[in-house]
Design an enzyme around this catalytic site. Structure first.
Site, PDB file in Angstrom:
ATOM      1  N   ARG A  76      34.247 -18.916  19.041  1.00 28.47           N
ATOM      2  CA  ARG A  76      35.241 -18.070  19.729  1.00 28.47           C
ATOM      3  C   ARG A  76      35.593 -18.678  21.089  1.00 28.47           C
ATOM      4  NH1 ARG A  76      33.287 -12.000  20.349  1.00 28.47           N
ATOM      5  NH2 ARG A  76      33.710 -11.876  18.118  1.00 28.47           N
TER       6      ARG A  76
ATOM      7  N   ARG B  41      32.398 -10.593  28.619  1.00 34.64           N
ATOM      8  CA  ARG B  41      33.162 -11.364  27.625  1.00 34.64           C
ATOM      9  C   ARG B  41      34.546 -11.753  28.155  1.00 34.64           C
ATOM     10  NH1 ARG B  41      31.335 -10.109  22.345  1.00 34.64           N
ATOM     11  NH2 ARG B  41      29.087  -9.793  22.396  1.00 34.64           N
TER      12      ARG B  41
ATOM     13  N   LYS C 188      26.522  -6.524  25.357  1.00 36.67           N
ATOM     14  CA  LYS C 188      27.841  -7.084  25.694  1.00 36.67           C
ATOM     15  C   LYS C 188      28.555  -6.220  26.735  1.00 36.67           C
ATOM     16  CE  LYS C 188      29.204  -6.729  21.346  1.00 36.67           C
ATOM     17  NZ  LYS C 188      29.974  -6.587  20.094  1.00 36.67           N
TER      18      LYS C 188
ATOM     19  N   LYS D 217      32.560  -5.593  28.466  1.00 34.04           N
ATOM     20  CA  LYS D 217      33.974  -5.933  28.280  1.00 34.04           C
ATOM     21  C   LYS D 217      34.855  -5.353  29.379  1.00 34.04           C
ATOM     22  CE  LYS D 217      33.416  -6.347  23.345  1.00 34.04           C
ATOM     23  NZ  LYS D 217      33.812  -5.872  22.004  1.00 34.04           N
TER      24      LYS D 217
ATOM     25  N   CYS E 247      40.330  -5.456  11.628  1.00 35.23           N
ATOM     26  CA  CYS E 247      39.343  -6.441  12.070  1.00 35.23           C
ATOM     27  C   CYS E 247      39.169  -7.503  10.981  1.00 35.23           C
ATOM     28  CB  CYS E 247      38.013  -5.756  12.359  1.00 35.23           C
ATOM     29  SG  CYS E 247      37.161  -5.266  10.843  1.00 35.23           S
TER      30      CYS E 247
ATOM     31  N   CYS F  17      32.488 -11.919   8.212  1.00 33.82           N
ATOM     32  CA  CYS F  17      31.660 -11.064   9.060  1.00 33.82           C
ATOM     33  C   CYS F  17      30.404 -10.603   8.329  1.00 33.82           C
ATOM     34  CB  CYS F  17      32.460  -9.852   9.532  1.00 33.82           C
ATOM     35  SG  CYS F  17      31.440  -8.776  10.543  1.00 33.82           S
TER      36      CYS F  17
ATOM     37  N   CYS G 195      33.502  -1.889   9.158  1.00 31.27           N
ATOM     38  CA  CYS G 195      32.227  -1.210   9.406  1.00 31.27           C
ATOM     39  C   CYS G 195      32.382  -0.382  10.684  1.00 31.27           C
ATOM     40  CB  CYS G 195      31.071  -2.218   9.524  1.00 31.27           C
ATOM     41  SG  CYS G 195      30.892  -2.942  11.160  1.00 31.27           S
TER      42      CYS G 195
ATOM     43  N   CYS H  40      35.422  -2.956  15.767  1.00 30.48           N
ATOM     44  CA  CYS H  40      36.137  -4.096  16.363  1.00 30.48           C
ATOM     45  C   CYS H  40      37.649  -3.902  16.374  1.00 30.48           C
ATOM     46  CB  CYS H  40      35.807  -5.378  15.614  1.00 30.48           C
ATOM     47  SG  CYS H  40      34.071  -5.804  15.662  1.00 30.48           S
TER      48      CYS H  40
HETATM   49 FE1  SRM Z   1      33.576  -7.184  17.392  1.00 30.56          FE
HETATM   50  C1  SRM Z   1      30.433  -7.742  16.296  1.00 30.56           C
HETATM   51  C2  SRM Z   1      34.772  -9.596  15.430  1.00 30.56           C
HETATM   52  C3  SRM Z   1      36.493  -7.083  19.082  1.00 30.56           C
HETATM   53  C4  SRM Z   1      32.696  -4.116  18.649  1.00 30.56           C
HETATM   54  N1  SRM Z   1      32.709  -8.496  16.134  1.00 30.56           N
HETATM   55  C5  SRM Z   1      31.386  -8.583  15.832  1.00 30.56           C
HETATM   56  C6  SRM Z   1      31.099  -9.802  14.960  1.00 30.56           C
HETATM   57  C7  SRM Z   1      30.759 -10.950  15.860  1.00 30.56           C
HETATM   58  C8  SRM Z   1      30.074  -9.598  13.838  1.00 30.56           C
HETATM   59  C9  SRM Z   1      28.627  -9.900  14.097  1.00 30.56           C
HETATM   60  O1  SRM Z   1      28.060  -9.436  15.103  1.00 30.56           O
HETATM   61  O2  SRM Z   1      28.031 -10.585  13.260  1.00 30.56           O
HETATM   62  C10 SRM Z   1      32.516  -9.985  14.322  1.00 30.56           C
HETATM   63  C11 SRM Z   1      32.855 -11.388  13.843  1.00 30.56           C
HETATM   64  C12 SRM Z   1      33.694 -11.303  12.591  1.00 30.56           C
HETATM   65  C13 SRM Z   1      34.246 -12.591  12.139  1.00 30.56           C
HETATM   66  O3  SRM Z   1      33.858 -13.049  11.040  1.00 30.56           O
HETATM   67  O4  SRM Z   1      35.072 -13.168  12.827  1.00 30.56           O
HETATM   68  C14 SRM Z   1      33.406  -9.354  15.349  1.00 30.56           C
HETATM   69  N2  SRM Z   1      35.256  -8.237  17.342  1.00 30.56           N
HETATM   70  C15 SRM Z   1      35.610  -9.128  16.389  1.00 30.56           C
HETATM   71  C16 SRM Z   1      37.076  -9.515  16.522  1.00 30.56           C
HETATM   72  C17 SRM Z   1      37.374 -10.953  16.078  1.00 30.56           C
HETATM   73  C18 SRM Z   1      37.901  -8.492  15.725  1.00 30.56           C
HETATM   74  C19 SRM Z   1      39.390  -8.619  15.774  1.00 30.56           C
HETATM   75  O5  SRM Z   1      39.986  -7.856  15.004  1.00 30.56           O
HETATM   76  O6  SRM Z   1      39.982  -9.378  16.526  1.00 30.56           O
HETATM   77  C20 SRM Z   1      37.264  -9.248  18.023  1.00 30.56           C
HETATM   78  C21 SRM Z   1      36.875 -10.407  18.888  1.00 30.56           C
HETATM   79  C22 SRM Z   1      37.265 -10.164  20.312  1.00 30.56           C
HETATM   80  C23 SRM Z   1      36.985 -11.310  21.251  1.00 30.56           C
HETATM   81  O7  SRM Z   1      37.788 -12.247  21.320  1.00 30.56           O
HETATM   82  O8  SRM Z   1      35.989 -11.239  21.970  1.00 30.56           O
HETATM   83  C24 SRM Z   1      36.272  -8.103  18.212  1.00 30.56           C
HETATM   84  N3  SRM Z   1      34.409  -5.870  18.690  1.00 30.56           N
HETATM   85  C25 SRM Z   1      35.685  -5.968  19.180  1.00 30.56           C
HETATM   86  C26 SRM Z   1      36.057  -4.718  19.789  1.00 30.56           C
HETATM   87  C27 SRM Z   1      37.411  -4.412  20.418  1.00 30.56           C
HETATM   88  C28 SRM Z   1      37.465  -4.867  21.844  1.00 30.56           C
HETATM   89  O9  SRM Z   1      36.543  -5.482  22.361  1.00 30.56           O
HETATM   90  O10 SRM Z   1      38.484  -4.606  22.465  1.00 30.56           O
HETATM   91  C29 SRM Z   1      34.974  -3.864  19.643  1.00 30.56           C
HETATM   92  C30 SRM Z   1      34.938  -2.354  20.046  1.00 30.56           C
HETATM   93  C31 SRM Z   1      34.856  -2.170  21.509  1.00 30.56           C
HETATM   94  C32 SRM Z   1      33.420  -2.223  21.954  1.00 30.56           C
HETATM   95  O11 SRM Z   1      32.889  -3.318  22.119  1.00 30.56           O
HETATM   96  O12 SRM Z   1      32.825  -1.151  22.112  1.00 30.56           O
HETATM   97  C33 SRM Z   1      33.942  -4.603  18.972  1.00 30.56           C
HETATM   98  N4  SRM Z   1      31.829  -6.134  17.514  1.00 30.56           N
HETATM   99  C34 SRM Z   1      31.703  -4.860  18.022  1.00 30.56           C
HETATM  100  C35 SRM Z   1      30.350  -4.412  17.783  1.00 30.56           C
HETATM  101  C36 SRM Z   1      29.767  -3.039  18.193  1.00 30.56           C
HETATM  102  C37 SRM Z   1      29.333  -3.037  19.609  1.00 30.56           C
HETATM  103  C38 SRM Z   1      28.580  -1.779  19.966  1.00 30.56           C
HETATM  104  O13 SRM Z   1      28.655  -1.361  21.119  1.00 30.56           O
HETATM  105  O14 SRM Z   1      27.882  -1.219  19.140  1.00 30.56           O
HETATM  106  C39 SRM Z   1      29.696  -5.464  17.097  1.00 30.56           C
HETATM  107  C40 SRM Z   1      28.239  -5.474  16.614  1.00 30.56           C
HETATM  108  C41 SRM Z   1      27.250  -5.612  17.716  1.00 30.56           C
HETATM  109  O15 SRM Z   1      27.575  -5.961  18.841  1.00 30.56           O
HETATM  110  O16 SRM Z   1      26.082  -5.357  17.413  1.00 30.56           O
HETATM  111  C42 SRM Z   1      30.658  -6.508  16.929  1.00 30.56           C
HETATM  112 FE1  SF4 Z   2      32.774  -7.091  11.277  1.00 34.54          FE
HETATM  113 FE2  SF4 Z   2      32.473  -4.492  11.556  1.00 34.54          FE
HETATM  114 FE3  SF4 Z   2      33.559  -5.904  13.509  1.00 34.54          FE
HETATM  115 FE4  SF4 Z   2      34.934  -5.531  11.313  1.00 34.54          FE
HETATM  116  S1  SF4 Z   2      34.244  -3.895  12.710  1.00 34.54           S
HETATM  117  S2  SF4 Z   2      34.667  -7.501  12.349  1.00 34.54           S
HETATM  118  S3  SF4 Z   2      33.363  -5.526   9.778  1.00 34.54           S
HETATM  119  S4  SF4 Z   2      31.482  -6.074  12.827  1.00 34.54           S
END
Ligand code: SRM
Ligand code: SF4
Length: 598
Positions: free
Chosen positions: A71, A139, A220, A222, A445, A451, A490, A494
């Site tokens: 990333r 981030r 994390k 943000k 997402c 993922c 899930c 995201c």
């Molecule tokens: Fe996310 C984890 C993809 C924005 C909440 N996110 C992941 C992972 C890395 C899966 C993993 O941990 O193994 C995903 C990778 C998937 C893949 O194959 O590419 C993933 N997240 C993404 C992206 C690519 C989704 C998208 O549609 O674009 C976004 C990357 C943003 C970036 O450039 O940094 C992405 N993730 C978000 C957002 C939205 C935001 O940040 O504006 C959220 C919700 C806001 C938040 O953080 O509360 C988000 N991602 C999560 C979470 C849950 C965090 C939590 O507080 O519980 C995880 C899992 C974790 O951290 O344990 C996660």
């Molecule tokens: Fe993966 Fe869940 Fe984030 Fe979708 S919402 S990219 S399934 S961790």
């Protein structure tokens, strides 16, 4: 892996170094151990395996098809033509696609272990970095995408860059592992395009990180900036949101919100999404210091024993907003903060199509379906279109928080050339394409196949569902209504589903929890409508709401306002609303009324 051990791994890592250099140099293994993956996240990468192949390979007794997601961080989504071409070239060495992320970054998928060092070093030599794109640190910082040349937009972009620099983790480990130790102003670092954050990274000294210490953050973190009334960066979903206060065209300070965040687990009451709450107002010169006070408060007070409750949103809830503010202000001696200013937004949507920048130049915001940059056989060929624009016209790009792409700084005499290249590759402007307004802003997402956490399809499923929803919208004459649909594979959220008008959250293959009643303004949480609907049922479920909206709406009323007016249980969500579906909430409410009457 027990949750506490992530803390142990960070602590023992010597500045996030671990054994990563040795592990990536070991050609005998196709993957790295799980504890190394924890550290790797801080370097901007995740180990993954191809989920489409998992069952087959396991049946054949073969190891998983391992690869890495990498990333790139781009504060405010900014990327030059040269940097884009480098990423385009790198993605050819991965799975041939790029994913624009909804935090304005870029992800490459399918990078093999042996190619990681060269790839990350190439990202850095482009002037961007992967450092801190993932992991328990601040981030990629989001900022308003539109490249309007006025003092306010310029200040918000400057602020995203200041934040990126201040909160980059400091340790020579990154440079040692990926850049052969290049630290002190090598030739490429003199390139004016190199992000100052990358300069800092390569010069970082070994030792305790001045902000993060040895343990980094509990989770994390943000940060996003938005200019009223445009909430394109979904400011209330951020741990820290920043909104400029403008007097006579100049930014004099920022209102700071805290405690937004969307991750949760289905049915677990101790986890749920929160919207950020206004905390305080800080004068412009003190804004980054105020953010640092928030970050260090989270560092010192965040939950380090239970990662599910370790985000800032829980710290704010546990301490209470007033106590949290007092602690932040205690860390800002001599700085005078004020109460937050009122905030009002009208939409999270992008302004698609051609617009003036205010400096005689134009920008074009191009719709990119689910942010996936590829060259599928049946078009649109986003990848070749953007590469040609970069190569032949040398124009910079901006990734939006809705995973669309802005082509910026277009002089009027180049407009026709941009249009011609887009058309040649089958990339239509959203305005020309006859898209519904729903389609223009809908997002899914990544989910399967990359993922590791996905429970259902998302990116690959939503476009087909939108085809059916588009037909319904047109049939009902609602194709120009602002309605926000988001999907995730899930409950981690995201795709930011929990503040959408309709949010679909994967539970199991082809099964989704259906949330309704957020807002296209991004300022309201939705409630759980149905615990489980199948993918096939989704268009009909949406139709029922659209028909009621059409029948009951008042003149000029948008879907979000109709919902708030007519659905009493949809407003002001309580903790339980995320885990108890509407029918049961209604029954409870009715029971309470009976009890009260009796
Ligand atoms: Fe996310 C984890 C993809 C924005 C909440 N996110 C992941 C992972 C890395 C899966 C993993 O941990 O193994 C995903 C990778 C998937 C893949 O194959 O590419 C993933 N997240 C993404 C992206 C690519 C989704 C998208 O549609 O674009 C976004 C990357 C943003 C970036 O450039 O940094 C992405 N993730 C978000 C957002 C939205 C935001 O940040 O504006 C959220 C919700 C806001 C938040 O953080 O509360 C988000 N991602 C999560 C979470 C849950 C965090 C939590 O507080 O519980 C995880 C899992 C974790 O951290 O344990 C996660
Ligand atoms: Fe993966 Fe869940 Fe984030 Fe979708 S919402 S990219 S399934 S961790």
């Amino acid at each position: 892996m027990s949750k506490a051990s992530v803390e142990d791994i960070k602590l023992a890592s010597a500045g996030l170094r671990g054994q990563l250099a040795e592990q990536f140099a070991d050609a005998s293994l196709s993957h790295i151990p799980e504890d190394a993956n924890i550290l790797l996240k801080h370097h901007g990468s995740y180990q993954q395996d191809d989920r489409d192949l998992r069952a087959k390979l396991s049946k054949e007794g073969k190891e998983k098809a391992w690869s890495f997601m990498v990333r790139t961080k781009m504060p405010g989504g900014r990327i030059s033509a040269k940097q884009w071409l480098i990423h385009d070239d790198l993605c050819a060495k991965a799975n041939g696609t790029m994913r624009l992320t909804n935090r304005q970054g870029i992800q490459l998928h399918g990078v093999l272990k042996g190619g990681m060092k060269e790839l990350i070093s190439n990202v850095c030599h482009s002037g961007l970095t992967t450092m801190g794109a993932c992991g328990d640190v601040v981030r990629n910082t989001m900022g308003p995408a539109a490249p309007i040349k006025d003092a306010v937009h310029e200040d918000t972009q400057r602020l995203t860059e200041e934040i990126s620099q201040r909160f980059l983790w400091r340790s020579s480990a990154y440079a040692d592992i990926w850049l052969d130790g290049e630290k002190l102003d090598p030739e490429w670092i003199k390139d004016p395009e190199v992000d100052p954050a990358v300069r800092a990274a390569t010069k970082a000294a070994e030792g305790d990180d001045p902000i993060y210490g040895k343990l980094y953050l509990p989770r994390k973190f943000k940060i996003g900036v938005a200019i009223q009334p445009c909430n394109d960066t979904d400011v209330f979903s951020q741990d820290v949101g920043l909104v400029p206060h403008v007097v006579d065209g100049a930014v004099i300070g920022y209102t700071i919100t805290v405690g937004g965040g969307f991750g949760m687990s289905h049915g677990q009451l101790s986890t749920r999404p929160f919207l950020g709450q206004p905390l305080l107002y800080a004068p412009r010169p003190n804004v980054v210091d105020a953010i640092e006070a928030i970050v260090t408060t989270q560092r010192d007070h965040g939950n380090r024993t239970e990662r599910k409750n370790a985000r800032l949103k829980y710290t704010v809830q546990t301490m209470g907003l007033a106590a949290f503010r007092a602690e932040v202000e205690r860390r800002l001696p001599g700085i005078k903060t004020e109460d937050p200013k009122p905030l009002k937004f009208d939409s999270v949507e992008d302004n698609l199509g051609w617009h003036e920048q205010g400096d005689g130049k134009l920008y074009c915001c191009v719709y990119v379906s689910m942010g996936r940059i590829a060259d599928p056989q049946d078009k649109p060929g986003y990848r070749s279109a953007f590469a040609q624009i970069a190569r032949e016209l040398d124009l910079p790009f901006i990734v939006t928080a809705n995973t669309n792409m802005i082509i910026a700084d277009v002089s009027p005499d180049k407009k026709a050339a941009v249009d011609a290249i887009l058309a040649a590759h089958g990339v239509v402007h959203a305005d020309d394409a006859g898209f519904t307004r729903v389609r223009k802003v809908a997002h899914a997402c990544v989910a399967l196949p990359t993922c590791g956490l996905s429970l259902s399809e998302s990116e690959r499923a939503l476009p087909g569902m939108l085809d059916k929803i588009d037909d319904i919208l047109r049939e009902l004459g609602l194709e120009n209504e602002p309605i926000l649909i988001r999907m995730t594979g899930c409950p981690n959220g995201c795709g930011r589903p929990y503040n959408a008008d309709f949010g679909f959250v994967g539970r199991a293959p082809n099964k989704y929890a259906m949330f309704v009643g957020g807002s296209v303004r991004g300022d309201r949480l939705a409630g759980l409508e149905f615990k489980s609907v199948t993918g096939d049922e989704i268009p009909a479920r949406v139709r029922a709401f659209l028909e009621a909206f059409k029948a009951e709406r008042q003149p000029g009323e948008i879907f979000a306002d109709w919902f708030a007016r007519t659905r009493k249980l949809g407003d002001a969500p309580s903790a339980e609303q995320f885990h108890i579906e509407l029918a049961e909430r209604a029954a409870r409410l009715a029971g309470e009324k009976v009890d009260a009457a009796g």
